[in-house]
Scaffold this active site. Structure first.
Site: not given
Ligand SMILES: NC(=O)c1ccc[n+]([C@@H]2O[C@H](COP(=O)([O-])OP(=O)(O)OC[C@H]3O[C@@H](n4cnc5c(N)ncnc54)[C@H](O)[C@@H]3O)[C@@H](O)[C@H]2O)c1
Length: 255
Positions: A64-65, A159
């Protein structure tokens, strides 16, 4: 182009899904040994199984980060599994408050968003640092921020505030870790087709096909994160790489 990272070891947070998952696959295909860190251990283990079946080397560790003790334990394990650590890619994040007005957000919800998105980027660096300093390669960190670090869309304050903090954390880390030879950069993407964005934006089963604006694949962002840890970008440090198809360059003229 040879990215000069083959044989190195990378820890990737959030590696069970979306951008982190795509990055784990991409790094493994480049010959990097990958430690997948995620809250969702079974999903991370299934990514490991796929990487291993394709001839790569990977391991999964639950974390859990946002939790100090959990990250300390997980980073120690991550350093042990392949005998060191050269690269850190931070992709774990959440977006749970999109669409909420500032007066609808509870303090505990605000804190949770900051716990995962901001503390959850700092803690892995804190506990990976001694291993990164000991790396015999050119150690580097890349982080997923967001274009929300730079531009505010309506009803996304929590966010956006977390991502603004991640951008500044990137710069602060880059400045502090430059004497150690550790570069720190971040990627600031607009929408990426992942479970997180589909959930936050209420995208239905068919996905983004008819959405009317361009959307990244997770593999797009995986490539940028990988490029930023590679020595081929050795002179780039403290940089927020904006990936938004050029949309933010366009003026709202006449407003
Ligand atoms: N999807 C988008 O449009 C987008 C755009 C810009 C930035 N981001 C950022 O990219 C990053 C990845 O997002 P994504 O879209 O791949 O999301 P996602 O939900 O597909 O993946 C996120 C992963 O993080 C893990 N996670 C969540 N909370 C956690 C915790 N407390 N400890 C450990 N692991 C944890 C989840 O289990 C999941 O596997 C995030 O920081 C998100 O804010 C996403």
């Amino acid at each position: 182009m040879d990215l000069q990272i083959a044989g190195g070891v990378a820890a990737v947070t959030g590696a069970a899904s979306g951008i982190g998952r795509a990055t784990a696959f991409y790094l493994a295909a480049e010959g990097v040994q990958v430690v997948l860190l995620d809250l969702d251990l079974p999903a991370a283990e299934s990514v490991v199984a796929e990487i291993t079946a394709n001839g790569g080397r990977a391991a999964a560790i639950q974390v859990d980060v946002s939790d100090d003790t959990s990250v300390q334990r997980a980073m120690a394990q991550a350093t042990d599994v392949f005998g060191g650590l050269d690269y850190l890619v931070l992709c774990a994040g959440i977006s749970t408050l999109f669409g909420k007005a500032v007066d609808e957000i509870a303090a505990a919800q605000w804190d949770r968003e900051f716990g995962v998105n901001v503390r959850g980027q700092w803690l892995p660096v804190k506990y990976a640092l001694s291993a990164l300093r000991a790396s015999s390669r050119e150690p580097a960190i890349s982080i997923v921020a967001s274009d929300s670090a730079l531009f505010a869309a309506p009803l996304n304050a929590a966010y956006e505030a977390t991502k603004g903090a991640v951008l500044m954390l990137t710069k602060a880390l880059a400045v502090d870790l430059r004497p150690d030879g550790i570069r720190v950069n971040c990627v600031c993407p607009s929408v990426v087709d992942t479970p997180q964005s589909r959930g936050a934006l209420g995208i239905a089963e068919g996905g983004y096909a008819d959405i009317g604006y361009p959307v990244h694949t997770p593999e797009d962002i995986a490539r940028y994160l990988t490029l930023l840890i590679s020595p081929v970008t050795r002179t780039i440090n403290a940089h927020p790489l904006v990936a938004d198809f050029g949309y933010s360059a366009q003026s709202n003229f006449p407003a």
